[in-house]
Enzyme design. Structure first.
Site, PDB file in Angstrom:
ATOM      1  N   PHE A  15      -9.198   1.655   1.609  1.00  8.19           N
ATOM      2  CA  PHE A  15      -8.135   2.368   0.907  1.00  8.19           C
ATOM      3  C   PHE A  15      -8.104   2.027  -0.578  1.00  8.19           C
ATOM      4  O   PHE A  15      -7.062   1.671  -1.126  1.00  8.19           O
ATOM      5  CB  PHE A  15      -6.788   2.047   1.566  1.00  8.19           C
ATOM      6  CG  PHE A  15      -5.659   2.958   1.147  1.00  8.19           C
ATOM      7  CD1 PHE A  15      -5.800   4.326   1.111  1.00  8.19           C
ATOM      8  CD2 PHE A  15      -4.436   2.407   0.800  1.00  8.19           C
ATOM      9  CE1 PHE A  15      -4.753   5.149   0.725  1.00  8.19           C
ATOM     10  CE2 PHE A  15      -3.375   3.221   0.411  1.00  8.19           C
ATOM     11  CZ  PHE A  15      -3.536   4.592   0.372  1.00  8.19           C
TER      12      PHE A  15
ATOM     13  N   SER B  52       0.823  -1.210   0.000  1.00  7.48           N
ATOM     14  CA  SER B  52       0.000   0.000   0.000  1.00  7.48           C
ATOM     15  C   SER B  52       0.855   1.257   0.000  1.00  7.48           C
ATOM     16  O   SER B  52       0.485   2.270  -0.597  1.00  7.48           O
ATOM     17  CB  SER B  52      -0.958   0.008   1.195  1.00  7.48           C
ATOM     18  OG  SER B  52      -0.251  -0.088   2.413  1.00  7.48           O
ATOM     19  N   GLU B  53       2.030   1.226   0.677  1.00  9.56           N
ATOM     20  CA  GLU B  53       2.963   2.349   0.619  1.00  9.56           C
ATOM     21  C   GLU B  53       4.401   1.870   0.716  1.00  9.56           C
ATOM     22  O   GLU B  53       4.686   0.819   1.302  1.00  9.56           O
ATOM     23  CB  GLU B  53       2.724   3.359   1.752  1.00  9.56           C
ATOM     24  CG  GLU B  53       1.663   4.390   1.466  1.00  9.56           C
ATOM     25  CD  GLU B  53       0.304   3.956   1.987  1.00  9.56           C
ATOM     26  OE1 GLU B  53      -0.692   4.629   1.680  1.00  9.56           O
ATOM     27  OE2 GLU B  53       0.254   2.936   2.679  1.00  9.56           O
ATOM     28  N   THR B  54       5.290   2.671   0.142  1.00 10.68           N
ATOM     29  CA  THR B  54       6.727   2.526   0.296  1.00 10.68           C
ATOM     30  C   THR B  54       7.284   3.872   0.739  1.00 10.68           C
ATOM     31  O   THR B  54       6.887   4.914   0.216  1.00 10.68           O
ATOM     32  CB  THR B  54       7.386   2.079  -1.019  1.00 10.68           C
ATOM     33  OG1 THR B  54       6.910   0.769  -1.357  1.00 10.68           O
ATOM     34  CG2 THR B  54       8.897   2.038  -0.898  1.00 10.68           C
TER      35      THR B  54
ATOM     36  N   HIS C 223       2.143   3.526   8.892  1.00 15.41           N
ATOM     37  CA  HIS C 223       2.786   2.215   9.019  1.00 15.41           C
ATOM     38  C   HIS C 223       4.126   2.189   8.288  1.00 15.41           C
ATOM     39  O   HIS C 223       5.072   1.538   8.738  1.00 15.41           O
ATOM     40  CB  HIS C 223       1.849   1.098   8.546  1.00 15.41           C
ATOM     41  CG  HIS C 223       1.821   0.862   7.075  1.00 15.41           C
ATOM     42  ND1 HIS C 223       1.029   1.589   6.232  1.00 15.41           N
ATOM     43  CD2 HIS C 223       2.483  -0.031   6.286  1.00 15.41           C
ATOM     44  CE1 HIS C 223       1.190   1.157   4.996  1.00 15.41           C
ATOM     45  NE2 HIS C 223       2.075   0.174   4.997  1.00 15.41           N
TER      46      HIS C 223
END
Length: 283
Positions: A214, A41-43, A76
């Site tokens: 999301f 979902s994110e980096t 996160h």
């Protein structure tokens, strides 16, 4: 490229994030391509390292990308990055300069070497949420105004990203509601909700279960959402459901098979502190 799971409640839990510790030579398009390749979902990307001050926290410039776009802040991935830095240089204090503002962090390792990370969000804000936008969101989730818990009025809450906050009064409905990701993503873009749509259920005094939707990040639900946890603390403070000094436990991720736990400390004012662990993902 490193991979960590943040806020895990058990070996199969938590929210995975990518971490790039030296992205100073990367452009925006390259970072987006890496985030797409990683597929989480994110980096988080460290784009700048500040001059070392032995008397103060280490400072880093950080940017966050989902597979679809850059996001101002990601809780996160912040925890994952701090754990990776602590593993490399030893636990300590950090300040991350993000698009949402400066975020202060503390990292601590226990006797087994497991790192716990606490970050304090930027100053929080809330704003009214009702009328046609609320009715549209509820409709897209298959919910009605009467499904909301009257003790928890809906608001939009900010602790780095804007999150609409909904609290359902029926736990069965909380577990069962479904939604159309494409339409929810459209509404999120229209409303500037760069984080998640946060839906809560009360489990007990100062304990909640969360579902964080999301679809703008190309996933349906987030297993653990640090920015939403901070925004939840700000929301509960704003409506008088959390007093200064209260500690709130948020459980998340059961609906996507990755149970997670986030601990939220609510001060009298200013940023909200969120605590959790992060462990490396093999491979």
């Amino acid at each position: 490229m490193l991979r960590y799971s943040a806020f895990a409640d058990g070996p199969e839990g938590g929210n995975p994030a990518g971490v790039v510790l030296d992205a100073a030579g990367l452009g925006e398009r390259e970072m987006l391509e890496i985030a797409r390749e990683v597929g989480y979902s994110e980096t988080a990307f460290v784009t700048e390292e500040g001059a070392r001050d032995p008397a103060g926290p280490a400072r880093f410039g950080v940017r966050y990308f989902s597979p679809a776009a850059e996001v101002p802040f990601c809780g996160h991935a912040t925890v994952a990055l701090a754990a990776a830095l602590a593993a490399r240089t030893g636990p300590g204090a950090y300040v991350f300069g993000t698009a949402a503002g400066e975020v202060a962090l503390d990292t601590v390792a226990d006797a087994a070497g497991t790192v716990s990370v606490s970050f304090t969000s930027v100053d929080t804000r809330t704003r009214p949420f009702g009328g046609a936008p609320l009715r549209e969101l509820l409709g897209l989730l298959g919910l009605a105004p009467d499904d909301l818990d009257p003790a928890f009025p809906p608001l939009e809450s900010f602790a780095g990203n804007w999150h609409p906050m909904l609290v359902l009064k029926d736990r069965g409905l909380f577990h069962q509601f479904r939604f159309a990701p494409r339409e929810v993503a459209r509404l999120m873009r229209e409303r500037g909700w760069t984080g998640t749509v946060t839906v809560l259920s009360v489990r007990g005094p100062h304990e909640y279960e969360a579902r964080n939707l999301f679809p703008v990040g190309r996933i349906t639900e987030d297993p653990a959402t640090g920015s939403a946890a901070a925004s939840t603390g700000a929301y509960l403070r704003a409506i008088g459901r959390a007093e200064p000094g209260d500690r709130v436990v948020i459980r998340q991720g059961a609906h996507v098979g990755r149970p997670s736990v986030l601990v939220v400390d609510v001060p009298a004012r200013g940023g909200v502190t969120v605590t959790g662990g992060a462990i490396p993902i093999d491979g």
